[in-house]
Motif scaffolding. Structure first.
Motif, PDB file in Angstrom:
ATOM      1  N   LEU A 121       0.786  -1.234   0.072  1.00 37.23           N
ATOM      2  CA  LEU A 121      -0.126   0.052  -0.004  1.00 37.23           C
ATOM      3  C   LEU A 121       0.931   1.487  -0.018  1.00 37.23           C
ATOM      4  CD1 LEU A 121      -2.759  -0.991   2.669  1.00 37.23           C
ATOM      5  CD2 LEU A 121      -3.029  -0.598   0.065  1.00 37.23           C
ATOM      6  N   ALA A 122       1.683   1.058   0.847  1.00 38.19           N
ATOM      7  CA  ALA A 122       2.826   2.362   0.922  1.00 38.19           C
ATOM      8  C   ALA A 122       3.751   2.623  -0.426  1.00 38.19           C
ATOM      9  CB  ALA A 122       3.745   2.342   1.997  1.00 38.19           C
ATOM     10  N   LEU A 123       3.799   1.614  -1.132  1.00 38.94           N
ATOM     11  CA  LEU A 123       4.927   1.532  -2.370  1.00 38.94           C
ATOM     12  C   LEU A 123       3.604   2.097  -3.438  1.00 38.94           C
ATOM     13  CD1 LEU A 123       6.740  -1.737  -2.059  1.00 38.94           C
ATOM     14  CD2 LEU A 123       7.803   0.921  -2.258  1.00 38.94           C
ATOM     15  N   ILE A 124       2.231   1.902  -3.231  1.00 43.78           N
ATOM     16  CA  ILE A 124       1.336   2.236  -4.256  1.00 43.78           C
ATOM     17  C   ILE A 124       1.297   3.769  -4.206  1.00 43.78           C
ATOM     18  CG2 ILE A 124      -0.903   2.147  -5.058  1.00 43.78           C
ATOM     19  CD1 ILE A 124      -0.851  -0.834  -4.382  1.00 43.78           C
ATOM     20  N   ASP A 125       1.456   4.038  -2.888  1.00 50.05           N
ATOM     21  CA  ASP A 125       1.087   5.681  -2.734  1.00 50.05           C
ATOM     22  C   ASP A 125       2.348   6.429  -2.994  1.00 50.05           C
ATOM     23  OD1 ASP A 125      -1.250   5.159  -1.430  1.00 50.05           O
ATOM     24  OD2 ASP A 125      -0.736   5.400   0.394  1.00 50.05           O
ATOM     25  N   LEU A 126       3.344   5.631  -3.125  1.00 49.33           N
ATOM     26  CA  LEU A 126       4.714   6.379  -3.754  1.00 49.33           C
ATOM     27  C   LEU A 126       5.055   6.148  -5.161  1.00 49.33           C
ATOM     28  CD1 LEU A 126       7.059   5.136  -0.946  1.00 49.33           C
ATOM     29  CD2 LEU A 126       6.420   7.575  -1.287  1.00 49.33           C
ATOM     30  N   GLY A 127       3.689   5.627  -6.094  1.00 49.78           N
ATOM     31  CA  GLY A 127       4.024   5.533  -7.254  1.00 49.78           C
ATOM     32  C   GLY A 127       5.034   4.361  -7.704  1.00 49.78           C
ATOM     33  N   ARG A 128       4.932   3.474  -6.985  1.00 41.60           N
ATOM     34  CA  ARG A 128       5.993   2.257  -7.136  1.00 41.60           C
ATOM     35  C   ARG A 128       4.947   0.981  -7.051  1.00 41.60           C
ATOM     36  NH1 ARG A 128      10.487   2.524  -2.789  1.00 41.60           N
ATOM     37  NH2 ARG A 128      11.319   0.991  -4.158  1.00 41.60           N
ATOM     38  N   GLU A 129       4.201   0.981  -8.061  1.00 41.87           N
ATOM     39  CA  GLU A 129       3.087  -0.037  -8.353  1.00 41.87           C
ATOM     40  C   GLU A 129       3.806  -1.329  -8.816  1.00 41.87           C
ATOM     41  OE1 GLU A 129       2.575   2.792  -9.738  1.00 41.87           O
ATOM     42  OE2 GLU A 129       0.721   3.480  -8.916  1.00 41.87           O
ATOM     43  N   ARG A 130       4.726  -1.431  -9.503  1.00 42.36           N
ATOM     44  CA  ARG A 130       5.425  -2.685  -9.995  1.00 42.36           C
ATOM     45  C   ARG A 130       6.230  -3.316  -8.737  1.00 42.36           C
ATOM     46  NH1 ARG A 130       6.005  -4.168 -15.479  1.00 42.36           N
ATOM     47  NH2 ARG A 130       7.941  -5.070 -14.888  1.00 42.36           N
ATOM     48  N   ARG A 131       6.669  -2.627  -7.872  1.00 36.39           N
ATOM     49  CA  ARG A 131       7.332  -2.947  -6.826  1.00 36.39           C
ATOM     50  C   ARG A 131       6.647  -3.587  -5.890  1.00 36.39           C
ATOM     51  NH1 ARG A 131      12.251  -4.727  -5.684  1.00 36.39           N
ATOM     52  NH2 ARG A 131      12.424  -4.898  -3.348  1.00 36.39           N
ATOM     53  N   ALA A 132       5.182  -2.997  -5.689  1.00 40.60           N
ATOM     54  CA  ALA A 132       4.273  -3.532  -4.781  1.00 40.60           C
ATOM     55  C   ALA A 132       3.751  -4.869  -5.213  1.00 40.60           C
ATOM     56  CB  ALA A 132       3.161  -2.592  -4.683  1.00 40.60           C
ATOM     57  N   SER A 133       3.441  -5.091  -6.574  1.00 42.33           N
ATOM     58  CA  SER A 133       2.955  -6.024  -7.188  1.00 42.33           C
ATOM     59  C   SER A 133       4.167  -7.389  -6.944  1.00 42.33           C
ATOM     60  CB  SER A 133       2.752  -6.073  -8.748  1.00 42.33           C
ATOM     61  OG  SER A 133       1.711  -5.084  -8.817  1.00 42.33           O
ATOM     62  N   LEU A 151       6.032 -18.359 -10.617  1.00 44.02           N
ATOM     63  CA  LEU A 151       5.617 -17.084 -10.312  1.00 44.02           C
ATOM     64  C   LEU A 151       6.593 -16.359  -9.539  1.00 44.02           C
ATOM     65  CD1 LEU A 151       2.033 -17.994  -9.360  1.00 44.02           C
ATOM     66  CD2 LEU A 151       2.635 -16.271 -11.164  1.00 44.02           C
ATOM     67  N   ALA A 152       7.422 -16.800  -8.712  1.00 49.48           N
ATOM     68  CA  ALA A 152       8.971 -16.572  -8.244  1.00 49.48           C
ATOM     69  C   ALA A 152       9.541 -15.461  -9.260  1.00 49.48           C
ATOM     70  CB  ALA A 152       9.595 -17.309  -7.315  1.00 49.48           C
ATOM     71  N   ALA A 153       9.726 -16.243 -10.423  1.00 45.82           N
ATOM     72  CA  ALA A 153      10.542 -15.610 -11.292  1.00 45.82           C
ATOM     73  C   ALA A 153       9.708 -14.371 -11.804  1.00 45.82           C
ATOM     74  CB  ALA A 153      10.884 -16.771 -12.348  1.00 45.82           C
ATOM     75  N   TYR A 154       8.583 -14.474 -11.846  1.00 49.15           N
ATOM     76  CA  TYR A 154       7.729 -13.313 -12.668  1.00 49.15           C
ATOM     77  C   TYR A 154       7.860 -12.142 -11.510  1.00 49.15           C
ATOM     78  CZ  TYR A 154       5.705 -16.046 -16.417  1.00 49.15           C
ATOM     79  OH  TYR A 154       5.577 -16.761 -17.366  1.00 49.15           O
ATOM     80  N   ALA A 155       7.743 -12.484 -10.046  1.00 53.82           N
ATOM     81  CA  ALA A 155       7.901 -11.573  -9.173  1.00 53.82           C
ATOM     82  C   ALA A 155       9.013 -10.760  -9.416  1.00 53.82           C
ATOM     83  CB  ALA A 155       7.793 -12.403  -7.917  1.00 53.82           C
ATOM     84  N   ALA A 156      10.288 -11.466  -9.422  1.00 52.01           N
ATOM     85  CA  ALA A 156      11.665 -11.138  -9.276  1.00 52.01           C
ATOM     86  C   ALA A 156      11.898 -10.146 -10.719  1.00 52.01           C
ATOM     87  CB  ALA A 156      12.630 -12.072  -9.513  1.00 52.01           C
ATOM     88  N   ALA A 157      11.201 -10.524 -11.830  1.00 50.35           N
ATOM     89  CA  ALA A 157      11.231  -9.655 -12.949  1.00 50.35           C
ATOM     90  C   ALA A 157      10.561  -8.585 -12.768  1.00 50.35           C
ATOM     91  CB  ALA A 157      10.792 -10.643 -14.142  1.00 50.35           C
ATOM     92  N   LEU A 158       9.332  -8.373 -12.049  1.00 48.70           N
ATOM     93  CA  LEU A 158       8.615  -7.017 -11.923  1.00 48.70           C
ATOM     94  C   LEU A 158       9.261  -6.099 -11.144  1.00 48.70           C
ATOM     95  CD1 LEU A 158       4.718  -8.398 -10.806  1.00 48.70           C
ATOM     96  CD2 LEU A 158       5.467  -6.970 -12.949  1.00 48.70           C
ATOM     97  N   GLY A 159       9.974  -6.559  -9.980  1.00 48.68           N
ATOM     98  CA  GLY A 159      10.624  -5.612  -8.788  1.00 48.68           C
ATOM     99  C   GLY A 159      11.942  -5.881  -8.744  1.00 48.68           C
ATOM    100  N   GLY A 160      12.775  -6.756  -9.230  1.00 54.78           N
ATOM    101  CA  GLY A 160      14.011  -7.198  -8.878  1.00 54.78           C
ATOM    102  C   GLY A 160      14.021  -8.045  -7.702  1.00 54.78           C
ATOM    103  N   ASP A 161      14.953  -7.896  -6.641  1.00 53.86           N
ATOM    104  CA  ASP A 161      14.947  -8.520  -5.546  1.00 53.86           C
ATOM    105  C   ASP A 161      13.720  -8.057  -4.787  1.00 53.86           C
ATOM    106  OD1 ASP A 161      15.145 -10.153  -3.456  1.00 53.86           O
ATOM    107  OD2 ASP A 161      16.913  -9.183  -2.884  1.00 53.86           O
ATOM    108  N   ALA A 162      12.504  -9.077  -4.807  1.00 50.06           N
ATOM    109  CA  ALA A 162      11.434  -8.363  -3.835  1.00 50.06           C
ATOM    110  C   ALA A 162      11.688  -8.222  -2.523  1.00 50.06           C
ATOM    111  CB  ALA A 162      10.054  -9.247  -4.192  1.00 50.06           C
ATOM    112  N   SER A 163      12.635  -8.867  -2.025  1.00 56.64           N
ATOM    113  CA  SER A 163      12.733  -8.918  -0.490  1.00 56.64           C
ATOM    114  C   SER A 163      13.568  -7.673   0.058  1.00 56.64           C
ATOM    115  CB  SER A 163      13.691 -10.089  -0.034  1.00 56.64           C
ATOM    116  OG  SER A 163      14.908  -9.786  -0.838  1.00 56.64           O
ATOM    117  N   SER A 164      13.735  -6.615  -0.864  1.00 58.12           N
ATOM    118  CA  SER A 164      14.101  -5.423  -0.448  1.00 58.12           C
ATOM    119  C   SER A 164      13.564  -4.145  -1.081  1.00 58.12           C
ATOM    120  CB  SER A 164      16.004  -4.987  -0.995  1.00 58.12           C
ATOM    121  OG  SER A 164      15.908  -5.104  -2.489  1.00 58.12           O
ATOM    122  N   ALA A 165      13.525  -3.099  -0.321  1.00 59.40           N
ATOM    123  CA  ALA A 165      12.908  -1.874  -0.660  1.00 59.40           C
ATOM    124  C   ALA A 165      13.479  -1.217  -1.983  1.00 59.40           C
ATOM    125  CB  ALA A 165      12.824  -0.714   0.373  1.00 59.40           C
TER     126      ALA A 165
END
Length: 165
Positions: A121-133, A151-165
């Motif tokens: 939600l915070a990332l979306i408010d910051l305009g970082r929808e891909r990272r939020a997804s 799906l883990a690969a797709y998540a990584a492709a969407l936002g890089g390493d999704a475990s970091s900000a």
């Protein structure tokens, strides 16, 4: 009243919150908080939660901060961090929200998926929808009966390493 009895009384108020209404929840939680010693962080935490649930975010912020200053610990501390982060986001301060959610994520607890949801939600408010997804997908992957690897690969492709900000 023992600590367990006090918590049971608080839990009973929250269980009836919808029927009681916001004002009565605040009144009852404040009365219970007043039974605690002045330096007990549970009082301001519960009072903040009552105000937060009533949409009184500015009042809730002060209570959450006070509870944390007084040394709220364990799961309640993580809950306070999450709830304060949500409050700050609602007050238009999503960057501050992310800092608190990162703090919550660093502590041991079972609320990781909730932290991820509020981060999104915070990332979306910051305009970082891909990272939020990406973060939401990464959190969902362990719960899936199949397709985890793709799906883990797709998540990584969407936002890089999704475990970091």
């Amino acid at each position: 009243m023992t600590a367990a009895d006090w918590q049971d009384a608080v839990d009973a108020v929250w269980a009836d919150a919808e029927a009681l209404g916001d004002s009565e929840v605040i009144r009852r939680i404040d009365a219970l908080a007043a039974e605690l010693p002045a330096g007990d962080p549970r009082g301001p935490f519960e009072a903040a939660g009552a105000r937060d649930a009533a949409g009184l975010e500015r009042e809730a912020e002060a209570g959450y901060r006070r509870a944390l200053e007084l040394g709220l610990a364990g799961r309640a501390r993580v809950e306070a961090l999450i709830q304060l982060a949500s409050t700050l986001r609602n007050l238009g301060r999503p960057s501050e929200s992310l800092v608190l959610l990162d703090e919550a994520a660093a502590e041991p607890h079972e609320l990781g998926d909730a932290v991820t949801a509020f981060r999104a939600l915070a990332l979306i408010d910051l305009g970082r929808e891909r990272r939020a997804s990406a973060e939401l997908m990464a959190a969902l992957v362990p719960h899936l009966p199949q397709y985890r690897r793709s799906l883990a690969a797709y998540a990584a492709a969407l936002g890089g390493d999704a475990s970091s900000a």
